[in-house]
Write an enzyme that holds these catalytic residues in place. Structure first.
Site, short mmCIF file in Angstrom:
data_model
loop_
_atom_site.label_atom_id
_atom_site.label_comp_id
_atom_site.label_asym_id
_atom_site.label_seq_id
_atom_site.Cartn_x
_atom_site.Cartn_y
_atom_site.Cartn_z
N ASP A 134 4.85 -24.94 23.79
CA ASP A 134 4.82 -25.69 25.03
C ASP A 134 3.63 -26.66 25.06
OD1 ASP A 134 5.85 -26.24 27.72
OD2 ASP A 134 4.04 -25.23 28.45
N HIS A 145 5.07 -29.10 27.63
CA HIS A 145 3.89 -28.61 28.35
C HIS A 145 4.18 -28.44 29.84
CE1 HIS A 145 -0.75 -28.34 27.83
NE2 HIS A 145 -0.29 -27.41 28.64
N ILE A 146 5.25 -27.71 30.12
CA ILE A 146 5.68 -27.52 31.51
C ILE A 146 5.53 -26.07 31.96
CG2 ILE A 146 7.23 -29.51 31.67
CD1 ILE A 146 9.02 -26.39 31.16
N ILE A 182 -3.56 -15.34 32.61
CA ILE A 182 -2.25 -15.61 32.01
C ILE A 182 -1.95 -14.59 30.92
CG2 ILE A 182 -0.84 -17.27 30.76
CD1 ILE A 182 -2.56 -19.48 32.11
N THR A 200 1.58 -21.42 24.65
CA THR A 200 1.64 -22.08 25.95
C THR A 200 0.24 -22.48 26.41
OG1 THR A 200 1.57 -19.91 27.02
CG2 THR A 200 3.75 -20.90 26.70
N ALA A 201 -0.72 -22.46 25.48
CA ALA A 201 -2.10 -22.76 25.82
C ALA A 201 -2.42 -24.22 25.50
CB ALA A 201 -3.03 -21.80 25.09
N ARG A 202 -3.05 -24.48 24.36
CA ARG A 202 -3.43 -25.83 23.98
C ARG A 202 -2.95 -26.12 22.56
NH1 ARG A 202 -3.69 -26.60 28.53
NH2 ARG A 202 -5.38 -27.48 29.80
N GLU A 212 -0.59 -35.22 23.10
CA GLU A 212 0.35 -35.27 24.22
C GLU A 212 0.18 -36.58 24.98
OE1 GLU A 212 -0.07 -31.73 26.57
OE2 GLU A 212 0.52 -30.41 24.93
N ASP A 250 -9.91 -10.79 22.71
CA ASP A 250 -10.67 -11.67 23.59
C ASP A 250 -12.07 -11.09 23.72
OD1 ASP A 250 -11.88 -13.13 25.64
OD2 ASP A 250 -10.00 -13.37 26.74
#
Length: 307
Positions: free
Chosen positions: A257, A281-282, A156, A231-233, A262, A175
Site C-alpha cells: 500500500d 496508499h489508501i 497500528i 502498509t507503512a512507508r 509516490e 520493536d
C-alpha cells in the site's frame, strides 16, 4: 496593524468539516490535490502561515524559511518522514503527528492485503470473470497456525497483531521502543523475524536507520514462500530486491500500500506482476479516519500555536 486572521496552510485540497470548524479562528489556504515542493514554498511565502497541516507533499527547509511566522507542522496521520525534522528543530518549529487515529483503518487494510495474498482473491476473481472454474487446480493458503512477524508495535502494529491472533496465527513482534506489549505478541529480535516468519508485515516509521530494511540480504534469510505486507512507508523496501525475490519464487506474494516514490507513476517495475497485490496508499483513507486525522491535526495546531 493587520486584522487578518493567522493562516494555516493545508497541503491538500480539503480537510474534514469537523477540522475546519475547529480552525474557524484561522484562514485556511489549501494547496491542491497533489502539491509539489515549489508550490508549497510559493504558498508559504505568499501567506506566511503560523501552521502547516501536511496531508500530501513534503515540507522542506525552504518551505520553513519562506514562512517566518511558522510555529507548527502538523501531520494529518502518523508518518512524519515527509517533513524535514532536523530543519524544523533547528528553527524551533514544532512537528507533531496524529498518532493512533487511523490505526483501525490501516490495520484493516493490512488484513485485507494479507487475505488477498493468501487466498489469491484477485487472480481467482479475474479467472471467474473470464469464465474459468479453477476449483480442481488451485489451492489457497490457510493462515491458521502460521507465523507472522510484525515489525513496529505502535497502535497500528498492535491492532493488526490482535487480528492475526484472532485467526490463530503465531504472532512475533519486533520493536525496540515498544512498551506494554500484549501477551499474544512474542517480542523477538529482527533475526528471528527473518528466520521464523511465514508472513512479515511492516508497521514502523521510516528512519535513516531502517531505510530499505527489506533488501536482498534480509529477504535471503527469510523462508521460501514468504508473504510480505507493507502498509507503512515504501522506503522500507528495496523494490528491485523484492521484485527479484518475487520472480524467483522466494517471496510468494506481496501486498503493498506504499511505494518508494509516490504517487505511483507508470511505467513501474511492479505493474502487471501476478504475485503483487497493490493499492495506492489508501490504508488510512476511510471516511472515519479522514475525520479523525483532520480533527487530531487541527487540535495539534491549536495547541502548538497557543503554547
Amino acid at each position: 496593524m493587520s486584522n487578518n486572521p493567522p493562516v494555516i496552510l493545508v497541503t491538500a485540497a480539503d480537510l474534514a468539516p469537523q477540522a475546519v470548524e475547529l480552525l474557524n479562528a484561522y484562514e485556511l489556504v489549501f494547496a491542491g490535490r497533489a502539491p509539489q515542493d515549489d508550490e508549497i514554498v510559493a504558498l508559504a511565502k505568499k501567506h506566511n502561515p503560523v501552521g502547516i497541516i501536511v496531508r500530501y507533499g513534503r515540507v522542506t527547509a525552504e518551505t520553513m524559511d519562506a514562512a517566518p511566522n511558522l510555529k507548527v507542522i502538523s501531520k494529518h496521520g502518523s508518518g512524519i518522514d515527509t517533513i524535514d525534522q532536523a530543519a524544523a528543530q533547528s528553527r524551533s518549529i514544532t512537528v507533531v503527528a496524529a498518532l493512533g487515529v487511523n490505526a483501525a483503518a490501516v490495520a484493516e487494510q493490512a488484513l485485507a492485503l494479507l487475505l488477498g495474498c493468501a487466498k489469491s482473491l484477485v487472480r481467482l476473481n479475474g479467472r471467474m470473470h473470464a469464465g474459468y472454474w479453477d476449483k480442481s487446480t488451485h489451492k489457497t493458503l490457510e493462515l491458521r497456525g502460521r507465523t507472522i512477524g510484525i515489525i513496529g508495535l505502535g497502535a497500528i502494529g498492535q491492532r493488526f497483531a490482535k487480528m492475526a491472533d484472532a485467526i490463530e496465527m503465531r504472532v512475533l513482534g519486533f520493536d525496540p521502543y515498544a512498551k506494554n506489549v500484549p501477551s499474544y505478541i512474542r517480542t523477538v529480535d529482527i533475526q528471528t523475524i527473518w528466520q521464523e516468519s511465514d508472513v512479515i508485515s511492516l508497521h514502523c516509521p521510516l528512519t535513516p536507520e531502517n531505510r530499505e530494511l527489506i533488501n536482498a540480504a534480509s529477504l535471503a534469510q527469510c523462508k521460501k514462500g514468504l508473504i510480505l505486507i507493507n502498509t507503512a512507508r515504501g522506503g522500507l523496501v528495496d523494490e528491485d530486491a523484492l521484485l527479484k525475490a518475487l520472480n524467483s519464487g522466494h517471496v510468494f506474494m506481496a501486498g503493498l500500500d506504499s511505494f518508494a516514490v509516490e504517487p505511483f507513476a507508470a511505467p513501474h517495475i511492479f505493474q502487471g506482476h501476478e504475485r503483487l497485490l497493490l493499492s495506492p496508499h489508501i490504508g488510512g483513507v476511510t471516511s472515519d479516519a479522514y475525520i479523525n486525522m483532520g480533527v487530531a491535526a487541527a487540535r495539534n495546531v491549536i495547541a502548538a500555536v497557543a503554547a
